[in-house]
Design a protein around this motif. Structure first.
Motif, mmCIF file in Angstrom:
data_model
loop_
_atom_site.group_PDB
_atom_site.id
_atom_site.type_symbol
_atom_site.label_atom_id
_atom_site.label_comp_id
_atom_site.label_asym_id
_atom_site.label_seq_id
_atom_site.Cartn_x
_atom_site.Cartn_y
_atom_site.Cartn_z
ATOM 1 N N ASP A 46 0.821 -1.200 0.000
ATOM 2 C CA ASP A 46 0.000 0.000 0.000
ATOM 3 C C ASP A 46 0.863 1.261 0.000
ATOM 4 N N ASN A 47 2.152 1.094 0.172
ATOM 5 C CA ASN A 47 3.070 2.222 0.210
ATOM 6 C C ASN A 47 3.553 2.560 -1.195
ATOM 7 N N ASN A 48 4.153 3.745 -1.351
ATOM 8 C CA ASN A 48 4.643 4.136 -2.667
ATOM 9 C C ASN A 48 5.714 5.209 -2.541
ATOM 10 N N VAL A 49 6.240 5.606 -3.690
ATOM 11 C CA VAL A 49 7.236 6.673 -3.778
ATOM 12 C C VAL A 49 6.778 7.647 -4.849
ATOM 13 N N VAL A 50 6.809 8.938 -4.554
ATOM 14 C CA VAL A 50 6.506 9.944 -5.567
ATOM 15 C C VAL A 50 7.727 10.847 -5.727
ATOM 16 N N VAL A 107 13.175 15.723 -6.266
ATOM 17 C CA VAL A 107 12.831 15.470 -4.877
ATOM 18 C C VAL A 107 11.963 14.216 -4.807
ATOM 19 N N TYR A 108 12.422 13.243 -4.044
ATOM 20 C CA TYR A 108 11.667 12.019 -3.812
ATOM 21 C C TYR A 108 11.012 12.086 -2.432
ATOM 22 N N SER A 109 9.769 11.658 -2.362
ATOM 23 C CA SER A 109 9.115 11.428 -1.071
ATOM 24 C C SER A 109 8.821 9.942 -0.991
ATOM 25 N N ILE A 110 9.432 9.270 -0.019
ATOM 26 C CA ILE A 110 9.320 7.818 0.061
ATOM 27 C C ILE A 110 8.590 7.399 1.330
ATOM 28 N N HIS A 111 7.874 6.305 1.209
ATOM 29 C CA HIS A 111 7.210 5.692 2.365
ATOM 30 C C HIS A 111 7.298 4.188 2.180
ATOM 31 N N LEU A 112 8.230 3.558 2.888
ATOM 32 C CA LEU A 112 8.475 2.135 2.722
ATOM 33 C C LEU A 112 7.571 1.297 3.622
ATOM 34 N N GLN A 113 7.608 0.004 3.391
ATOM 35 C CA GLN A 113 6.758 -0.949 4.086
ATOM 36 C C GLN A 113 6.791 -0.749 5.596
ATOM 37 N N ASP A 128 9.779 8.468 5.086
ATOM 38 C CA ASP A 128 9.675 7.485 6.153
ATOM 39 C C ASP A 128 10.144 6.132 5.627
ATOM 40 N N MET A 129 11.325 5.679 6.088
ATOM 41 C CA MET A 129 11.853 4.391 5.654
ATOM 42 C C MET A 129 11.326 3.235 6.499
ATOM 43 N N ASN A 130 10.769 3.545 7.654
ATOM 44 C CA ASN A 130 10.340 2.496 8.575
ATOM 45 C C ASN A 130 11.492 1.559 8.920
ATOM 46 N N ASN A 131 12.688 2.127 8.986
ATOM 47 C CA ASN A 131 13.870 1.356 9.358
ATOM 48 C C ASN A 131 14.948 2.316 9.843
ATOM 49 N N THR A 132 15.944 1.764 10.509
ATOM 50 C CA THR A 132 16.968 2.592 11.138
ATOM 51 C C THR A 132 18.090 2.941 10.170
ATOM 52 N N ALA A 133 18.964 3.815 10.621
ATOM 53 C CA ALA A 133 20.122 4.210 9.828
ATOM 54 C C ALA A 133 21.219 3.147 9.849
#
Length: 347
Positions: free
Chosen positions: A189-193, A206-212, A265-270
């Motif tokens: 349900d997530n995507n990248v624009v 410019v990327y806006s990302i929202h990962l799983q 939002d990567m939903n993960n750490t660095a």
């Protein structure tokens, strides 16, 4: 070790086990989650492992024991990992006319389903945007339920998906957008624009990302022993999905030869494979100019930094802010002030 008393022998064994786990944690960003899903979960606790090493440094130093060097060496080897977790000093250079600001914020549908006992979330966010006045905004989990216009932003790229409830991402810009698009993420349900934005004579993608999402409650009290195994499996599966998503993003970025900024939002750490895969040779704005833990997600007992602004090396990160006191989502807004390193004199 023979000269140590029994308690210190136990402490030394625990220290060695900690060192092994920490060294393994250093290797994890290079290990694909789909090959090592069990180990990839350890990336979430690497900051804790680093802090525990410091505890052992103090413990042995107080006793003037040579074992102190074990954790000191391990900590120094991984110091660059620590700076992704905590920054002692910040950066705030003088503002010049050619500076521009980029804000990223997961707004959680503007509290559409009343997750927070606050009826004014949408209006609070609008007022916050007006006060901070960023030049470019990347919203994740965007919803038109807010029912307001950001009048200062003439250019925008909004992608919404869903039937009854539409949600997605939005990029708002004061600068002209000349091209735009989306990276569809399979089985998610997530995507990248993305949007190609013209500032002066430069085109910036410019990327806006929202990962799983990993779908874990921010309230640790809700996690009991019976749920821990399911959570572990859920994390492993989510990280494997994120790996595929990061590879799609990486491939898409390689096709664009101009300057790039990645927000979201990567939903993960660095410390994860996903972060390493996406950042490549770019810079993390928090590492460049942030301060403190840089917490972006409202976990109760852990300073989770899962939202990022990543920039090409051509950009000078002059200031970075995390608005951890602005609690109108389960995430906190982040903003970077940037300039072009090789364009300052021309601007």
């Amino acid at each position: 070790m023979k000269q140590l008393k029994w308690f210190n022998k136990i402490a030394y064994i625990l220290n060695i086990m900690l060192v092994v786990l920490t060294l393994l944690g250093y290797l994890l960003p290079s290990m694909a989650p789909k090959l090592f899903p069990f180990l990839s979960v350890l990336t979430l606790i690497l900051p804790t492992l680093l802090m525990l090493n410091l505890v052992f440094v103090v413990y042995w130093a107080i006793q003037l024991k040579r074992q102190v060097f074990l954790s000191i060496i391990v900590f120094l080897i991984g110091y660059t990992f620590f700076t992704k977790f905590y920054k002692f000093t910040s950066k705030n250079e003088e503002v010049v006319e050619s500076d521009f600001t980029v804000l990223s914020y997961n707004v959680r549908l503007f509290n559409l389903f009343n997750w927070m006992p606050n009826e004014n979330v949408a209006e609070n966010i609008k007022r916050f945007i007006e006060e901070q006045n960023p030049d470019i905004i990347c919203f994740q989990e965007y919803s038109k339920s807010a029912d307001y216009e950001l009048d200062d932003y003439k250019f925008r790229h909004i992608i919404m998906h869903g039937k009854k409830i539409k949600t997605g991402q939005a990029i708002f810009s004061k600068f002209r957008i000349i091209d735009e698009g989306e990276i569809a993420l399979p089985n998610s349900d997530n995507n990248v624009v993305y949007a190609d934005i013209v500032k002066n004579k430069d085109t910036i993608r410019v990327y806006s990302i929202h990962l799983q999402s990993v779908n874990i409650s921010p309230d640790i009290n809700e996690i009991d022993e019976s749920k821990s195994k399911r959570i572990f499996n859920r994390l492993s599966e989510a990280f494997k999905v994120q790996q595929l998503q990061s590879e799609l993003i990486q491939a898409h970025m390689e096709d664009f030869k101009g300057h790039k900024i990645i927000c979201g939002d990567m939903n993960n750490t660095a410390f994860s494979y996903v972060y390493k895969n996406i950042i490549g040779d770019m810079n993390d704005a928090f590492v460049e100019a942030g301060k403190g833990f840089g917490k972006t997600y409202n976990y109760k007992y852990y300073p989770a930094r899962i939202d990022y602004i990543l920039v090409d090396e051509v950009f000078d990160v002059k200031e970075f802010k995390t608005y951890k006191d602005f609690k109108n989502s389960d995430h906190f807004p982040i903003m970077a002030r940037l300039n072009m390193k090789d364009k300052k004199k021309d601007n």
